[in-house]
Motif scaffolding. Structure first.
Motif, PDB file in Angstrom:
ATOM      1  N   ALA A 189       0.600  -1.325   0.121  1.00  0.00           N
ATOM      2  CA  ALA A 189      -0.050  -0.219  -0.309  1.00  0.00           C
ATOM      3  C   ALA A 189       0.522   1.246  -0.150  1.00  0.00           C
ATOM      4  CB  ALA A 189      -0.898   0.076   1.444  1.00  0.00           C
ATOM      5  N   ASN A 190       1.854   0.803   0.378  1.00  0.00           N
ATOM      6  CA  ASN A 190       2.667   2.519   0.297  1.00  0.00           C
ATOM      7  C   ASN A 190       3.930   3.055  -0.799  1.00  0.00           C
ATOM      8  OD1 ASN A 190       1.961   2.866   3.309  1.00  0.00           O
ATOM      9  ND2 ASN A 190       3.871   1.649   4.119  1.00  0.00           N
ATOM     10  N   SER A 191       3.609   2.037  -1.932  1.00  0.00           N
ATOM     11  CA  SER A 191       4.523   2.146  -2.790  1.00  0.00           C
ATOM     12  C   SER A 191       3.613   2.973  -3.450  1.00  0.00           C
ATOM     13  CB  SER A 191       4.173   1.153  -3.160  1.00  0.00           C
ATOM     14  OG  SER A 191       3.034   0.653  -4.223  1.00  0.00           O
ATOM     15  N   VAL A 192       4.428   4.018  -3.992  1.00  0.00           N
ATOM     16  CA  VAL A 192       4.316   5.129  -4.925  1.00  0.00           C
ATOM     17  C   VAL A 192       4.870   4.762  -6.185  1.00  0.00           C
ATOM     18  CG1 VAL A 192       4.683   7.572  -5.689  1.00  0.00           C
ATOM     19  CG2 VAL A 192       4.918   6.210  -3.158  1.00  0.00           C
ATOM     20  N   VAL A 193       3.251   5.416  -7.729  1.00  0.00           N
ATOM     21  CA  VAL A 193       3.718   4.535  -9.168  1.00  0.00           C
ATOM     22  C   VAL A 193       3.383   6.004 -10.054  1.00  0.00           C
ATOM     23  CG1 VAL A 193       3.538   2.967 -10.514  1.00  0.00           C
ATOM     24  CG2 VAL A 193       3.374   2.203  -8.736  1.00  0.00           C
ATOM     25  N   PRO A 194       4.003   6.098 -10.870  1.00  0.00           N
ATOM     26  CA  PRO A 194       4.096   7.519 -11.913  1.00  0.00           C
ATOM     27  C   PRO A 194       2.361   7.143 -12.177  1.00  0.00           C
ATOM     28  CG  PRO A 194       6.206   6.686 -12.447  1.00  0.00           C
ATOM     29  CD  PRO A 194       5.639   5.562 -10.626  1.00  0.00           C
ATOM     30  N   ILE A 195       1.489   8.183 -12.547  1.00  0.00           N
ATOM     31  CA  ILE A 195       1.138   8.314 -13.840  1.00  0.00           C
ATOM     32  C   ILE A 195       1.092   7.924 -15.227  1.00  0.00           C
ATOM     33  CG2 ILE A 195      -1.377   8.858 -13.831  1.00  0.00           C
ATOM     34  CD1 ILE A 195      -0.635  10.091 -11.931  1.00  0.00           C
ATOM     35  N   LYS A 196       0.607   7.082 -15.710  1.00  0.00           N
ATOM     36  CA  LYS A 196       0.635   6.289 -17.371  1.00  0.00           C
ATOM     37  C   LYS A 196      -0.416   7.576 -17.348  1.00  0.00           C
ATOM     38  CE  LYS A 196       1.417   2.019 -17.797  1.00  0.00           C
ATOM     39  NZ  LYS A 196       1.542   0.220 -18.524  1.00  0.00           N
TER      40      LYS A 196
END
Length: 86
Positions: free
Chosen positions: A13-20
């Motif tokens: 839950a704490n992972s940050v993924v950029p927006i596609k």
């Protein structure tokens, strides 16, 4: 993480993924600022991983005793940290 890890948020839950972006939905200015902040944090760890890979202990197959892998890896990380400081 980069945009290839879109499903990781289900597990961490704490992972940050950029927006596609897509053809139908281009990125807004806020999305671009968010992606830039994520990539600027990620590049620091990528550079450290590249620095450790120069010693070939991570990038190639380790052919020595497994018992000493931790010791050698810690020594290499210490050398990398020393190079960063000086």
């Amino acid at each position: 993480m980069d945009t290839g890890y879109t499903g990781i948020q289900k597990f961490h839950a704490n992972s940050v993924v950029p927006i596609k972006r897509s053809k139908k939905k281009p990125l807004t200015k806020e999305d671009k600022v968010f992606n830039h902040s994520v990539s600027s944090e990620r590049v620091l760890s990528e550079h450290v991983i590249g620095l450790v890979k120069r010693f070939k202990i991570v990038s190639d197959r380790y052919r020595n005793r497994r018992k000493r892998f931790g010791l050698r890896f810690n020594l290499i990380c210490g050398i990398c940290n020393y190079e960063k400081i000086t």
